[in-house]
Enzyme design. Sequence first.
Site, PDB file in Angstrom:
ATOM      1  N   TYR A  73     -18.438   2.345   3.913  1.00  0.00           N
ATOM      2  CA  TYR A  73     -19.814   1.948   3.890  1.00  0.00           C
ATOM      3  C   TYR A  73     -20.108   0.815   2.794  1.00  0.00           C
ATOM      4  O   TYR A  73     -21.313   0.800   2.529  1.00  0.00           O
ATOM      5  CB  TYR A  73     -20.845   3.093   3.622  1.00  0.00           C
ATOM      6  N   ARG A  74     -19.037   0.216   2.587  1.00  0.00           N
ATOM      7  CA  ARG A  74     -19.397  -0.943   1.687  1.00  0.00           C
ATOM      8  C   ARG A  74     -19.846  -0.539   0.152  1.00  0.00           C
ATOM      9  O   ARG A  74     -20.197  -1.383  -0.586  1.00  0.00           O
ATOM     10  CB  ARG A  74     -20.480  -1.736   2.138  1.00  0.00           C
ATOM     11  N   LEU A  75     -19.474   0.504  -0.274  1.00  0.00           N
ATOM     12  CA  LEU A  75     -20.050   1.155  -1.627  1.00  0.00           C
ATOM     13  C   LEU A  75     -18.676   1.220  -2.344  1.00  0.00           C
ATOM     14  O   LEU A  75     -18.081   2.034  -2.826  1.00  0.00           O
ATOM     15  CB  LEU A  75     -20.453   2.732  -1.502  1.00  0.00           C
ATOM     16  N   HIS A  76     -18.207  -0.078  -2.657  1.00  0.00           N
ATOM     17  CA  HIS A  76     -17.103  -0.429  -3.395  1.00  0.00           C
ATOM     18  C   HIS A  76     -17.134  -0.137  -4.896  1.00  0.00           C
ATOM     19  O   HIS A  76     -18.269  -0.139  -5.392  1.00  0.00           O
ATOM     20  CB  HIS A  76     -16.599  -1.729  -3.340  1.00  0.00           C
TER      21      HIS A  76
END
Length: 209
Positions: free
Chosen positions: A187-190
């Site tokens: 979820y683009r929570l890199h």
Amino acid sequence: MDQLRTDDPKAPAGDFTLSDDPFALFSTWMRDAEAAEPEDPNAMALATAGSDGLPDVRMVLLKGFDAHGFVFYTNVQSAKGEELARNPQAALVLHWKSLRRQIRARGPVTPVTPEEADAYFESRRRESRLGAIASQQSRPLADRATLMATVTELASRYEDGPIPRPEHWTGFRISPVSLEFWQNGDYRLHDRVRFTRAGDGWSRSRLYP
């Protein structure tokens, strides 16, 4: 201790505990890339600044690294060689799609020693050494036949003897003032962790993705 994410299904198994030494972490990630990437795990984008002030970028191969920096080799008469002569600073990116990882670095650039350049040049395949002499990199070329004729002439000239390193071919070392490690997250929570040079050591901070 701070850790990079390990729940990404495409990330290799292992302990990603961050030390205070970014080059130790870089070494670990490079070994993972060499095991996972099918083509040129040492390929990196190298950005320099042109004489017009615009950025310039191209892919080169990382040929060595240690606590002093990252080394690549090129023709100093090429566009990047001339740009580095005017403005000896650069940035680099290594991106490993199969591992969903990326490393960025930037800093001043200095030439390697003649001894380092000689040693690496000698380690290259004979054909690559001939190509380094034959190529007037970044300059206009009438046709490919012209280049290949030069290579053929050089092969005949040197036969089976030693091929000297041309003066216009050497290496450069990027000594980073910052290194950033990026690991893809759901979820683009890199995960992003940046090391910044602080005197003789490094400071470390986590960044929002």
